[in-house]
Design a protein around this motif. Sequence first.
Motif: not given
Length: 212
Positions: A147, A150-151, A175, A180, A185
């Motif tokens: 996470d 990713l953020n 998100t 994932r 992304i």
Amino acid sequence: MITQKTFDFNIKENYGNDDFFVSNSNSLAHKVLLNTKTPEKYIYLKGPSKSGKTHIGQIWQKINNAILFNYNDYNMILDQKKNVFVDNFSLNVDEEKLFHLINHCYSNNLNILVTSELSSTEQKFKLSDLSSRLKTFHFAEIFNPDDELLNNLLIKLLHDRQIHIDNDEIFSFITKRIARTYLAIYNFVDRIDKLSLSKKKKITIPLIKELL
């Protein structure tokens, strides 16, 4: 504890160490490749598409004063007897030449880094000697983003495209639902860029739903 790094959004593309964001997904690979105290001489780095293998490989290349391998300069690279970075080696691989390159590094006490989306055991080589050689390399892996990564990656990529999402609810919506993977992304940001430009609309949850 891993220290969070911030991005310099004024730089479009930078392959310096300070621009490689480290999280639990890639911290072990980062430690292996950039360990200057007790460096590994032969490293095999596995990671998904868009995971930063080339980025961290270029940092390793600079630290080790290495040559970026390509088949066109094969003989010249052997003549120079310098450390070698082989990026995405499984693309259009010439097994015979790669095997001789690895032997060249072994014989001349040179460092070599190879990267791939597959591990050496997942590769289907015709040359068994090449497979055996690669299995002796120190293995490191970049995993799919957690996470935290990713953020930060999403924020960076959106900012690079000058796409502004000021609404925390919208960002959280993205998100929680986006796949994932690094490629997901990148593809999402590309689609949202094209869609927002074509429709000339602000980023909203209904617009996001069209993409996820």
